[in-house]
Design an enzyme around this catalytic site. Structure first.
Site, short mmCIF file in Angstrom:
data_model
loop_
_atom_site.label_atom_id
_atom_site.label_comp_id
_atom_site.label_asym_id
_atom_site.label_seq_id
_atom_site.Cartn_x
_atom_site.Cartn_y
_atom_site.Cartn_z
CG ASP A 199 -1.62 1.10 1.42
OD1 ASP A 199 -2.68 1.34 0.68
OD2 ASP A 199 -1.64 1.98 2.24
CD GLU A 256 -2.31 2.51 -3.62
OE1 GLU A 256 -3.32 3.26 -3.88
OE2 GLU A 256 -1.54 2.81 -2.59
C1 GLC Z 1 -3.97 3.44 -0.35
C2 GLC Z 1 -5.37 2.48 -0.31
C3 GLC Z 1 -6.29 3.74 0.32
C4 GLC Z 1 -5.85 4.31 1.54
C5 GLC Z 1 -4.70 4.83 1.34
C6 GLC Z 1 -4.02 4.78 2.89
O1 GLC Z 1 -4.06 4.44 -1.53
O2 GLC Z 1 -5.79 1.91 -1.23
O3 GLC Z 1 -7.63 3.14 0.33
O4 GLC Z 1 -6.87 5.21 2.15
O5 GLC Z 1 -3.49 3.93 0.84
O6 GLC Z 1 -3.40 3.75 3.58
#
Ligand code: GLC
Length: 562
Positions: A199, A256
């Site tokens: 993440d 991500e």
């Molecule tokens: C990422 C997740 C999102 C979350 C953020 C903070 O972007 O996909 O849902 O709010 O990280 O952890």
């Protein structure tokens, strides 16, 4: 060497919304376990589960207070163990969402760090001291306001949070933090999970904090160059991943990279000194988008995100760019939406030809070279639900809007946000027509009056989107579609055409992404066999005539140019 994830087809489960087994209105791991056969039947071989670690749930689990346990809302470690075991028995892989940029403010590290500047955990987080009660710089948080929050008792002391103020950022420049996060991740890899979705990893390195981001705006501004994609991200990431691959060389790492385009995705997946980094990247820039011509004036005035649609003129180039940039390192990931975006049917479906447009879009996207990621409920054609209260969005910036608006404006804004915001895409899965559509006997956590199509209804209908997805994903498992080469063919805007080929076999995919009827001819393919069609496609005078939103997939036992 072939790895299991070379042929991965991923299903993303938002566990809070999938199946509630204990009737408290929240989905849980036991519910997911009960539904594994449904997921298996879809033709996928991996499940990405949004965070389930112990958490105060300020950001639906992305605020972790204990990485070594399961949040009681979601069940217990015993259920997690059973889930991993059963998934493996079904030849499916488990990918856990792993939050490494920040923790919850309730995490014992942060609680200890708050106690004193001398705490052993103080340097686990990012602190600054200022004079005159001013924040250290003008950098803005993704969740609104400044990235700096005040220490509750120490004067002029601030900590850094890129997301919610209850989610302080970890200080990855500190080697102890890097080691601690490796230990946490090792625990899960040793337990047998097959992959991690990292993440927000592109934010783990920060620029020198003693500088403002140049901006003409007053107050906090989004300052990506200060806290996204800085060179140390790769350094930290490589160390982290290398340690984990020592335990499981087959571990799948899905990063991500919210703002990553093809070049950054290639950087984060490139094999460097013999050690690979991520195996796949998900980002917000996977599809080219353009603003809809008729923007809502009130939404614009309130600076809400504009409504967008697929930019058909840019689409072919974008696809080629992703395919070629990643060709030396990994495969592109193929998806339309996730828990941070509006649903595919809402954002890209054509309301006049809804089902047909969804089938054609899925054909266009998932038969490309790459790893499909299906967001739960997409296979049913779920749309964003209508939320009727500002608080239901669970987003401070939305809640704050209400007081600025008249009653009529409130209704309009709620409707607008229901189509563009992430929360209305996180609804309970509709299984059947029993109470709360089979999700729970309790009022679900997200209250919505929207009647949704159910799994049970679609099971019955051989032409349903669900049964189409099953066939499409089974086709995708074939060698040709899993590993074949990709070649885009030129075609008029709105018609997307490509070939796949492997070991003397080939396929042609022709998709009409418009409301117009179009014709297409290609002499290399006139004698080929039809695998399937969507909508209406006829062959006359050596041309295929495709009605609005129609598509055709052909195959032949030879290479098209021979
Ligand atoms: C990422 C997740 C999102 C979350 C953020 C903070 O972007 O996909 O849902 O709010 O990280 O952890």
């Amino acid at each position: 060497m072939q790895q299991w994830y070379d042929n991965a087809i991923i299903y993303q489960v938002y566990p809070r919304s999938f199946q509630d087994s204990n009737n408290d209105g929240l989905g849980d791991l036991e519910g997911l376990l009960q539904r594994l056969d449904y997921i298996k039947k879809l033709g996928v071989n991996a499940i990405w589960i949004n965070p389930v670690f112990t958490s105060p749930q300020v950001d639906n689990g992305y605020d972790v207070s204990n990485y070594f346990n399961i949040d009681p809302h979601f069940g217990s470690m015993a259920t997690m163990n059973a889930l991993i075991k059963r998934a493996h028995e079904l030849d499916m892989h488990i990918i856990l969402d792993f939050v490494l940029n920040h923790t919850s403010d309730q995490h014992p590290w942060f609680q200890d760090a708050l106690k004193s500047p001398k705490s052993l955990f103080r340097d686990y987080y990012i602190w600054e001291q200022t004079k005159n009660g001013q924040v250290p710089n003008n950098w803005g948080s993704f969740f609104g306001g400044s990235v700096w929050a005040k220490h509750p008792s120490e004067k002029n002391t601030y900590y850094f949070h890129l997301f919610d103020q209850h989610m302080p950022d970890l200080n990855w420049a500190n080697p102890e933090v890097r080691q601690a996060m490796i230990e946490v991740a090792k625990y899960w890899v040793e337990k047998g999970v097959d992959g991690l979705r990292l993440d927000a990893f592109i934010h783990i390195a920060k620029a020198n904090l003693h500088q403002d981001f140049p901006s003409s705006e007053k107050g906090a501004v989004i300052a990506e160059p200060m806290y996204a994609n800085l060179p140390n991200v790769v350094t930290y990431l490589q160390e982290f991943i290398n340690e984990l691959r020592k335990i499981n060389p087959d571990l799948f790492i899905l990063g991500e990279g919210a703002s990553a385009g093809p070049e950054l995705a290639a950087l984060y997946t490139r094999s460097n000194r013999g050690n690979a980094l991520c195996d796949g990247i998900v980002s917000f820039r996977n599809l080219p988008k353009e603003r809809l011509a008729d923007q809502d004036a009130l939404a614009m005035k309130l600076k809400l995100p504009a409504k967008e649609k697929l930019d058909l003129a840019q689409l072919p180039e974008s696809i080629v760019h992703w395919q070629t940039s990643l060709a030396q390192t990994t495969q592109p990931t193929l998806y339309f939406s996730n828990h941070d975006m509006p649903r595919m049917a809402t954002a890209y479906g054509d309301s006049e030809y809804l089902e047909r447009s969804l089938k054609t879009l899925a054909t266009m996207q998932y038969l490309q070279k790459g790893v499909p990621i299906i967001y739960y409920g997409e296979e049913l054609g779920l749309q964003n639900v209508e939320l009727e209260r500002f608080t239901a969005f669970q987003d401070q910036t939305v809640t704050a809007l209400k007081t600025q608006l008249s009653g009529r404006e409130q209704t309009a804004v709620l409707h607008y946000l229901s189509q563009t915001h992430k929360t209305p895409a996180r609804q309970p899965m509709p299984w059947d027509d029993t109470v709360n559509q089979g999700f729970s006997e309790h009022e679900p956590w997200l209250r919505t009056a929207t009647k949704q199509v159910t799994v049970a209804e679609e099971e019955e209908d051989p032409d349903s989107l669900l049964n189409f997805y099953r066939q499409l994903l089974h086709l995708k498992q074939q060698e040709l579609f899993a590993n074949g080469e990709f070649r885009l063919l030129t075609a008029p805007t709105g018609l997307l055409v490509y070939e796949r080929y492997l070991a003397g076999k080939s396929a042609l995919i022709v998709t009409n992404l418009t409301r117009e009827s179009v014709s297409y001819s290609n002499d290399d393919w006139t004698n080929a066999d039809i695998i399937y069609t969507v909508g209406q496609v006829t062959l006359a005078d050596n041309q295929w005539h495709l009605a609005p939103w129609s598509s055709i997939v052909l195959k032949q036992d030879q290479l098209p140019w021979l």
